[in-house]
Design a protein around this motif. Structure first.
Motif, PDB file in Angstrom:
ATOM      1  N   TRP A 167       2.850   5.253  10.406  1.00  0.00           N
ATOM      2  CA  TRP A 167       3.348   6.389  11.173  1.00  0.00           C
ATOM      3  C   TRP A 167       4.619   5.971  11.885  1.00  0.00           C
ATOM      4  O   TRP A 167       4.738   4.840  12.346  1.00  0.00           O
ATOM      5  N   HIS A 170       6.101  11.379  14.667  1.00  0.00           N
ATOM      6  CA  HIS A 170       5.126  12.290  14.051  1.00  0.00           C
ATOM      7  C   HIS A 170       5.226  12.297  12.520  1.00  0.00           C
ATOM      8  O   HIS A 170       4.639  13.150  11.864  1.00  0.00           O
ATOM      9  N   PHE A 172       4.473  10.686   8.836  1.00  0.00           N
ATOM     10  CA  PHE A 172       3.559   9.824   8.088  1.00  0.00           C
ATOM     11  C   PHE A 172       4.337   9.239   6.912  1.00  0.00           C
ATOM     12  O   PHE A 172       4.756   9.967   6.006  1.00  0.00           O
TER      13      PHE A 172
END
Length: 192
Positions: A167, A170, A172
């Motif tokens: 991560w 925010h 991924f």
């Protein structure tokens, strides 16, 4: 190598001293290329995109700008530069290409060649609405920190395949993109 204070000069000298060996063996014959845009700063950044949620493949995933080689592309490097211009408006002439990493086979049937290039810090990115939802910059020292990536073994069609997960804010970061970043870190001498 401790990379918390990684400068652009450190990165460039390590990359150029340890030129990657390109392996010609591949499972896939269709060619693609991505640009790994390193932003020229005292503390460099790594430019990434989040793909549009409307795309058929890899929707919403974090990725480098790139795509399939067209018949009009003179080389894999030309393909990476063209795609970066189409996706985020990086002018090809503003990219200082410093080399390539070994090609990676994708699950979608492409052999993807990562092209490493240095870009100026004052570019105005414009995301292609059809392909890119957002453009963001991650500090290169953070991106190359191997401890941030976690392995996941996936079993598909009887074969085991390792992917890496991480991560950033925010976003991924996983799969081929995370794998390419890890390969870049290992190539410049970062140790697990």
């Amino acid at each position: 190598m401790e990379n918390s204070s990684l400068t652009l000069d450190d990165f460039l000298s390590r990359f150029q001293l340890l030129r990657p060996q390109v392996n010609g063996e591949t499972l896939n014959r269709r060619q693609a290329a991505v640009l790994i845009p390193v932003v020229r700063r005292a503390r460099p950044g790594l430019l990434l995109t989040q793909r549009s949620a409307r795309l058929r493949k890899h929707a919403g995933q974090v990725a480098f700008p790139g795509g399939a080689v067209d018949s009009s592309d003179a080389s894999l490097i030309a393909a990476a530069l063209r795609e970066a211009q189409e996706e985020v408006a990086i002018p090809p002439e503003s990219v200082e290409v410093i080399g390539v990493l070994p090609p990676v086979d994708s699950v979608t049937g492409f052999q993807v060649t990562p092209v490493v290039g240095i870009i100026p810090p004052n570019l105005h990115y414009h995301a292609s609405e059809d392909e890119v939802a957002s453009v963001f910059e991650m500090p290169l020292s953070e991106a190359l920190r191997l401890g941030r990536y976690h392995p996941l073994d996936i079993y598909r069609r009887g074969d085991s395949h390792r992917v890496w997960l991480s991560w950033y804010e925010h976003y991924f970061v996983w799969g081929m993109t995370a794998g390419i970043i890890r390969e870049l870190a290992l190539q410049i001498g970062v140790r697990p």
